[in-house]
Design an enzyme around this catalytic site. Structure first.
Site, PDB file in Angstrom:
ATOM      1  N   ALA A   1       0.837  -1.194   0.000  1.00  0.00           N
ATOM      2  CA  ALA A   1       0.000   0.000   0.000  1.00  0.00           C
ATOM      3  C   ALA A   1       0.872   1.245   0.000  1.00  0.00           C
ATOM      4  O   ALA A   1       2.055   1.202   0.349  1.00  0.00           O
ATOM      5  CB  ALA A   1      -0.921   0.003   1.218  1.00  0.00           C
ATOM      6  N   ASP A   2       0.252   2.341  -0.405  1.00  0.00           N
ATOM      7  CA  ASP A   2       0.900   3.639  -0.321  1.00  0.00           C
ATOM      8  C   ASP A   2      -0.167   4.662   0.015  1.00  0.00           C
ATOM      9  O   ASP A   2      -1.282   4.584  -0.490  1.00  0.00           O
ATOM     10  CB  ASP A   2       1.582   4.011  -1.635  1.00  0.00           C
ATOM     11  CG  ASP A   2       2.399   5.279  -1.491  1.00  0.00           C
ATOM     12  OD1 ASP A   2       3.414   5.234  -0.769  1.00  0.00           O
ATOM     13  OD2 ASP A   2       2.009   6.322  -2.050  1.00  0.00           O
ATOM     14  N   THR A   3       0.183   5.599   0.878  1.00  0.00           N
ATOM     15  CA  THR A   3      -0.737   6.664   1.268  1.00  0.00           C
ATOM     16  C   THR A   3      -0.078   8.001   0.989  1.00  0.00           C
ATOM     17  O   THR A   3       1.108   8.188   1.287  1.00  0.00           O
ATOM     18  CB  THR A   3      -1.085   6.564   2.770  1.00  0.00           C
ATOM     19  OG1 THR A   3      -1.686   5.291   3.014  1.00  0.00           O
ATOM     20  CG2 THR A   3      -2.041   7.661   3.195  1.00  0.00           C
TER      21      THR A   3
END
Length: 189
Positions: free
Chosen positions: A67-69
């Site tokens: 994931a990446d935020t």
């Protein structure tokens, strides 16, 4: 199936635990996370999550979740601040304004990758210099997109969100559970 978390984020580990999931392994991939010229925030976030999944080598029977935020103020990408000065600039830019927090995810099993992303609109209150300095002194801004974590002291600066609270933290749990299920990993045990 064994789960590999393709992230070194302690928040993602905590959020998976809310689903009763403890990854069998943690393998944060080493990729370049610099935005491309003129790249839009949502496309950037999707590209990074996908790149993380592509960088992982999995054994038979392993499923990876990456994931990446990022925080987006208009087209501006606000990643993790390099220092307190950059965190202060980010927070003052967000002060009194709505912005988006985008979390993109990628699940990988074998040669197949599934993706999903969640966009949450967040309103930050007008932050005084006193509040800013008090928050910066906590060092809670370190390692957090946009220079804040909603689950910590900065939660007092966020009066309103529309979307996923856990997405703002770094992993929208409902969507992550569905993505893992699609990839062949049952999230509820």
């Amino acid at each position: 199936m064994k789960l590999v978390l393709g992230s070194g984020s302690p928040r993602r580990l905590e959020l998976l635990a809310t689903l009763g999931i403890v990854p069998d392994d943690i393998r944060p991939p080493d990729i370049n996370e610099d935005p491309l010229p003129a790249e839009k925030p949502r496309e950037y976030c999707r590209r990074i999550a996908l790149s993380k999944a592509e960088a992982l080598t999995l054994a038979e029977g392993e499923v990876a979740l990456c994931a990446d935020t990022t925080v987006a103020l208009g087209r501006r990408i606000m990643g993790k601040p390099a220092d307190a000065d950059e965190a202060a600039k980010f927070l003052m830019s967000l002060s009194g304004r709505r912005h988006r927090v985008i979390t993109a995810m990628a699940a990988k099993c074998g040669d197949q990758i599934w993706t999903a992303d969640v966009v949450t609109v967040v309103k930050m209150k007008n932050v005084s210099n006193e509040e800013l300095n008090a928050y910066l002194a906590t060092n809670d801004w370190q390692g957090k997109a946009g220079g804040y974590g909603i689950q910590g002291p900065a939660g007092a600066l966020i009066p309103w969100i529309q979307g996923s609270y856990t997405g703002v933290m770094g992993l929208p749990v409902a969507e992550a559970a569905q993505l893992l299920k699609t990839a062949g990993y049952e999230a509820t045990r």
